[in-house]
Design a protein around this motif. Sequence first.
Motif, short mmCIF file in Angstrom:
data_model
loop_
_atom_site.label_atom_id
_atom_site.label_comp_id
_atom_site.label_asym_id
_atom_site.label_seq_id
_atom_site.Cartn_x
_atom_site.Cartn_y
_atom_site.Cartn_z
N THR A 19 0.78 -1.28 0.09
CA THR A 19 -0.06 0.20 0.19
C THR A 19 0.96 1.17 -0.07
O THR A 19 1.92 1.32 0.34
N ILE A 20 0.28 2.30 -0.32
CA ILE A 20 1.01 3.52 -0.42
C ILE A 20 1.44 3.78 1.12
O ILE A 20 2.53 4.47 1.07
N ARG A 21 0.64 3.58 2.22
CA ARG A 21 1.05 3.87 3.47
C ARG A 21 2.51 3.01 3.87
O ARG A 21 3.28 3.48 4.48
N THR A 44 0.16 11.23 -5.64
CA THR A 44 -0.30 10.72 -6.82
C THR A 44 0.49 9.47 -7.19
O THR A 44 1.81 9.31 -6.96
N VAL A 45 -0.39 8.74 -7.84
CA VAL A 45 0.12 7.25 -8.38
C VAL A 45 -0.26 7.45 -9.91
O VAL A 45 -1.36 7.57 -10.45
N ASN A 46 0.62 7.31 -10.66
CA ASN A 46 0.43 7.56 -12.18
C ASN A 46 -0.33 8.69 -12.54
O ASN A 46 -0.92 8.72 -13.51
N GLY A 47 0.11 9.76 -11.93
CA GLY A 47 -0.69 11.04 -12.43
C GLY A 47 -2.04 11.54 -11.61
O GLY A 47 -2.48 12.56 -11.64
N SER A 48 -2.45 10.61 -10.83
CA SER A 48 -3.74 10.86 -10.19
C SER A 48 -3.82 10.49 -8.60
O SER A 48 -3.07 9.56 -8.35
N THR A 54 -4.45 2.31 -1.16
CA THR A 54 -4.05 1.91 -2.60
C THR A 54 -3.01 1.04 -2.65
O THR A 54 -1.91 1.51 -2.24
N THR A 55 -2.81 -0.11 -3.28
CA THR A 55 -1.81 -0.89 -3.52
C THR A 55 -1.09 -0.45 -4.67
O THR A 55 -1.62 -0.01 -5.78
N THR A 61 4.46 5.15 -10.95
CA THR A 61 5.08 6.21 -10.67
C THR A 61 4.38 7.21 -9.53
O THR A 61 3.13 7.16 -9.60
N ILE A 62 5.08 7.08 -8.27
CA ILE A 62 4.60 7.65 -7.31
C ILE A 62 5.23 9.20 -7.15
O ILE A 62 6.46 9.50 -7.05
N ASN A 63 4.41 10.40 -6.89
CA ASN A 63 4.72 11.59 -6.88
C ASN A 63 4.28 12.10 -5.41
O ASN A 63 3.45 11.83 -4.94
N LEU A 64 5.48 12.52 -4.72
CA LEU A 64 5.25 13.05 -3.49
C LEU A 64 5.42 14.63 -3.23
O LEU A 64 6.43 14.87 -3.64
N ASN A 65 4.45 15.22 -3.03
CA ASN A 65 4.57 16.75 -3.02
C ASN A 65 4.55 17.33 -1.50
O ASN A 65 3.59 17.22 -0.95
N PHE A 66 5.82 17.55 -1.13
CA PHE A 66 5.96 18.32 0.17
C PHE A 66 5.78 19.76 0.01
O PHE A 66 6.80 20.49 -0.10
#
Length: 104
Positions: A19-21, A44-48, A54-55, A61-66
């Motif tokens: 999972t994302i967690r 976001t995962v693959n842009g959304s 979510t697994t 592609t994982i985007n992390l926005n701090f």
Amino acid sequence: MSLANKRILTLPKSFTPCTIRELLIQLYIPKNGNIFLRIERAVTVNGSYQPINTTVGAGDTINLNFTQVETSQAYLPSQKLPDIVYEDNDIIVINKPAGQKNSS
């Protein structure tokens, strides 16, 4: 204090789905960062946007926005950021003065 920091990760073919967690835990994202990312919908995962449970798997592609850092800590953080000695996709090496906190 406001910071903008974005990290993009593409999970390798050998990546075991989780999972994302669980991924955030594997990336050593502290609990307050995990909560911030969830509340701000900043993962976001693959842009959304996807919920934190979510697994994700190989090739995602994982985007992390701090985008900001908010804290209720009683002390003031150091105004000097540590020097980055080396950084690549897997590791970062910093040089910080003795006594400067390295966590929140």
